[in-house]
Design a protein around this motif. Structure first.
Motif, short mmCIF file in Angstrom:
data_model
loop_
_atom_site.label_atom_id
_atom_site.label_comp_id
_atom_site.label_asym_id
_atom_site.label_seq_id
_atom_site.Cartn_x
_atom_site.Cartn_y
_atom_site.Cartn_z
N ILE A 79 18.21 11.31 3.37
CA ILE A 79 16.66 10.86 4.10
C ILE A 79 15.88 10.24 2.89
CG2 ILE A 79 15.65 13.00 5.21
CD1 ILE A 79 15.15 10.68 7.84
N THR A 81 12.34 7.62 1.99
CA THR A 81 11.18 6.96 2.72
C THR A 81 10.11 6.96 1.24
OG1 THR A 81 10.56 7.72 4.52
CG2 THR A 81 9.43 6.03 3.27
N GLY A 87 4.20 8.55 4.87
CA GLY A 87 3.18 9.38 6.40
C GLY A 87 2.47 7.82 6.69
N GLY A 89 5.83 6.89 9.40
CA GLY A 89 6.18 6.88 10.75
C GLY A 89 7.76 6.36 10.07
N GLY A 91 10.49 7.84 7.80
CA GLY A 91 10.62 8.98 8.00
C GLY A 91 11.12 9.74 9.15
N ARG A 92 10.18 9.88 10.78
CA ARG A 92 10.52 9.87 11.67
C ARG A 92 11.28 8.85 12.59
NH1 ARG A 92 8.07 14.01 15.05
NH2 ARG A 92 6.68 14.16 13.27
N ASN A 118 9.70 21.99 0.17
CA ASN A 118 9.33 20.95 0.51
C ASN A 118 9.34 20.71 2.15
OD1 ASN A 118 9.59 17.96 1.68
ND2 ASN A 118 11.75 17.65 0.61
N HIS A 123 8.07 20.40 8.16
CA HIS A 123 7.43 19.45 9.21
C HIS A 123 7.84 18.65 9.98
CE1 HIS A 123 3.80 21.08 6.18
NE2 HIS A 123 4.31 21.91 7.48
#
Ligand SMILES: CC(C)(COP(=O)(O)OP(=O)(O)OC[C@H]1O[C@@H](n2cnc3c(N)ncnc32)[C@H](O)[C@@H]1OP(=O)(O)O)[C@@H](O)C(=O)NCCC(=O)NCCS
Length: 162
Positions: A79, A81, A87, A89, A91-92, A118, A123
């Motif tokens: 995954i 970005t 930062g 959104g 990746g989410r 990482n 997180h």
């Protein structure tokens, strides 16, 4: 496929996307980047499901993610970005798409490895319920960096046993 809030749509990746994926791999993973040949194999590989986040304004790919389903569990293969879109959104959104797909496939567990240093990825994974369950020393080469192995029970809330 999905109308994402960070100004992207999530869509399936094709071999035509490989040059853009290579550029992001090098930017994000440096010496550990997958080659064009590896990415081309992954995007169409057996059991693989790869998606990209495409900027709705420019049409550029700004993120990508993929999984491998072995018939039982899914492995999050990658995954990422693009740095200038982190930062926000993306990746989410991509991780959510992978986990939705995993549940649709009927996978029991999602597995992944992540470098122990990482913090952004740790997180993100922990925020959706992944838990650390092991340490793989020297997993990332050539950096010789250690990885946490992480797992997420996808059926936990349905009360199903494996
Ligand atoms: C990990 C990565 C994919 C996250 O992508 P992103 O688009 O920046 O993530 P999002 O904006 O959706 O943020 C999702 C969560 O990630 C975490 N996060 C993102 N950036 C972070 C940072 N700089 N520090 C700490 N946590 C961070 C937060 O928990 C965030 O949750 P929030 O929305 O509640 O703040 C991105 O940092 C990346 O591409 N890193 C390089 C490639 C990589 O390491 N991939 C993972 C390999 S295992």
């Amino acid at each position: 496929m999905t109308d994402g809030r960070p100004g992207v749509v999530v869509r399936a990746l094709t071999p035509d996307d490989v040059p853009a994926l290579v550029a992001m791999e090098v930017e994000l993973f440096g010496a550990g980047a997958w080659s064009a040949a590896m990415l081309a194999e992954e995007v169409v590989g057996p059991g693989r499901w790869y998606v990209g986040a495409q900027d709705t304004a420019s049409g550029a790919l700004v993120g990508y993610a993929g999984l491998w389903f072995d018939g039982f569990d899914v492995q999050v293969m990658t995954i990422g970005t693009a740095r200038d879109r982190q930062g926000q959104g993306v990746g989410r959104l991509l991780l959510g798409a992978l986990l939705d797909r995993a549940r649709t496939l009927g996978a029991a567990v999602a597995l992944l490895e992540v470098r122990v240093d990482n913090d952004p990825a740790l997180h993100l994974y922990e925020s959706v319920g992944f838990e650390r369950f092991g340490l793989r020393r020297g997993y990332y080469q050539p950096e010789n960096a250690d990885a946490w192995t992480m797992r997420l029970e996808l059926r936990r809330h349905e009360g199903e046993a494996r």
